[in-house]
Design an enzyme around this catalytic site. Sequence first.
Site, PDB file in Angstrom:
ATOM      1  CB  CYS A  96      47.386  32.106  32.040  1.00 26.02           C
ATOM      2  SG  CYS A  96      47.621  33.230  33.898  1.00 26.02           S
ATOM      3  CG  PHE A 136      49.610  38.971  41.573  1.00 24.47           C
ATOM      4  CD1 PHE A 136      49.772  40.067  41.361  1.00 24.47           C
ATOM      5  CD2 PHE A 136      50.339  37.508  40.782  1.00 24.47           C
ATOM      6  CE1 PHE A 136      51.541  40.512  40.499  1.00 24.47           C
ATOM      7  CE2 PHE A 136      51.532  37.971  40.392  1.00 24.47           C
ATOM      8  CZ  PHE A 136      51.702  39.238  40.061  1.00 24.47           C
ATOM      9  CD  GLU A 196      52.658  42.978  43.941  1.00 23.47           C
ATOM     10  OE1 GLU A 196      53.171  41.678  44.720  1.00 23.47           O
ATOM     11  OE2 GLU A 196      54.035  42.526  43.178  1.00 23.47           O
ATOM     12  CG  HIS A 218      51.722  33.358  31.510  1.00 21.20           C
ATOM     13  ND1 HIS A 218      52.013  34.458  32.320  1.00 21.20           N
ATOM     14  CD2 HIS A 218      51.183  33.114  31.363  1.00 21.20           C
ATOM     15  CE1 HIS A 218      51.786  34.810  33.144  1.00 21.20           C
ATOM     16  NE2 HIS A 218      50.787  33.365  33.569  1.00 21.20           N
ATOM     17  CG  HIS A 242      55.468  31.930  34.113  1.00 17.54           C
ATOM     18  ND1 HIS A 242      56.488  30.828  34.959  1.00 17.54           N
ATOM     19  CD2 HIS A 242      53.839  31.760  34.635  1.00 17.54           C
ATOM     20  CE1 HIS A 242      55.236  30.822  35.613  1.00 17.54           C
ATOM     21  NE2 HIS A 242      53.868  30.546  35.365  1.00 17.54           N
ATOM     22  N   GLY A 243      58.270  34.199  36.259  1.00 12.36           N
ATOM     23  CA  GLY A 243      58.141  34.821  37.014  1.00 12.36           C
ATOM     24  C   GLY A 243      59.245  33.636  37.779  1.00 12.36           C
ATOM     25  CB  ALA A 244      59.980  33.391  41.087  1.00 13.89           C
ATOM     26  CE  LYS A 277      47.737  35.257  45.792  1.00 11.24           C
ATOM     27  NZ  LYS A 277      47.923  35.456  44.551  1.00 11.24           N
TER      28      LYS A 277
END
Length: 398
Positions: A77, A155, A157, A256, A311-313, A389
């Site tokens: 991923c 997603f 985007e 990641h 890798h994100g929030a 999505k």
Amino acid sequence: MGNSIQFIESGVRLIASERNWIEGDAIEQLKHVSRLEGMNQVVGLPDLHPGRGYPIGAACWSQQKIYPALVGNDIGCGMALYETSADANKVKQDKWEKALRKNAFKDQESWSQAGASRFCEQAKRVGLDEQLQANTELVDGFHHSYGTIGGGNHFAEFQKVIKVHNDTLFTELGINKKALFLLVHSGSRGLGEAILRQHVDAFGHQGLDQQSVDADNYLTKHNLALCWAEVNRELIAARMCDCLGLDLTEILDVNHNLVSPVSVNGQTGWLHRKGVTPADQGVVMIPGSRGSSSYLVKPIVSDVSLSSLAHGAGRKWVRSECQGRLRKKYRISELQRTSLGSRVICDDKSLIYEEAPEAYKSIDIVVADLVAAGLAEIIAEFAPVITYKNVYKEACCK
DNA sequence: ATGTCC
């Protein structure tokens, strides 16, 4: 600013400032991982949150042993960022939303065919030809999934640049500030899931000795899944841009969820990254939720972070409580718009609640913590334009 | 996360 590096206990570090809330369960999972046989160091990144048994946002460095369960089911991923030929300010949201809904994910069979040959080519190019030959049966089982986004937090985007933080670094990249960009977050779909399941069925959660045939077999399949996931992101970007008549150029593609041989302090070992972006693969994108900014950053390699970034929030709410918390506050139609003026295309009712901006922590704090720890420099900030999505279900009806 | 789960 302040320091954002916390020493939890021997071999356990957390990159998070005081204002970054980290769930206690995630710290417990991090400590649990640190006690696995051969586990030498673990680091929680600022988006650390609890997963099923193992934490997400954790970099885990072991010696001698490899732990497939620490990589999880979605092997490979990652995030891929593309510059498109469109002008970000000329997007016709209504028209594009209609076109994407109608055409972006049709003709699955022809994309499956294209995906299979693209995967074959790519496997050869990265030296996995023999490995693919030995695993054709496994790979062929997921022919129908090429170019599909999947569920959960995956997603695709469209985004635009809203602020350049570092002109020099931005210019070095040679990208067009006015262009529309496409960020794709997806992985190896059912393939990675099958690989982990095979492993867990045979060995449970125990690690594999690095010198064993079993470790070799896992790593071979793992490497194929990384390649499959990379091809998959490329296919997702291609079919979305095809349907809108856009050209695209890849800017970056970084996994990641993976395990790789990494030396720390001159000693060899295995670095398991689960929801952790490598800091040694060039510039990376760290997205927030669909209702917040994404940050393009230049990572700084460091033993303190095991050469890793968030890798994100990171999730704030577990999926199961999102609909209950937000049902009275928002209708579905309201969730299809964000405060940044972007559109959300998502026909899955549960998923649109589960992925609401409120379900995620602040990306601004996560990124600020990385910067404060000396682990990244912000290059630019992007805002969402259209978030797509979907969970592909069509072929099952045949 | 996963053709999720009947």
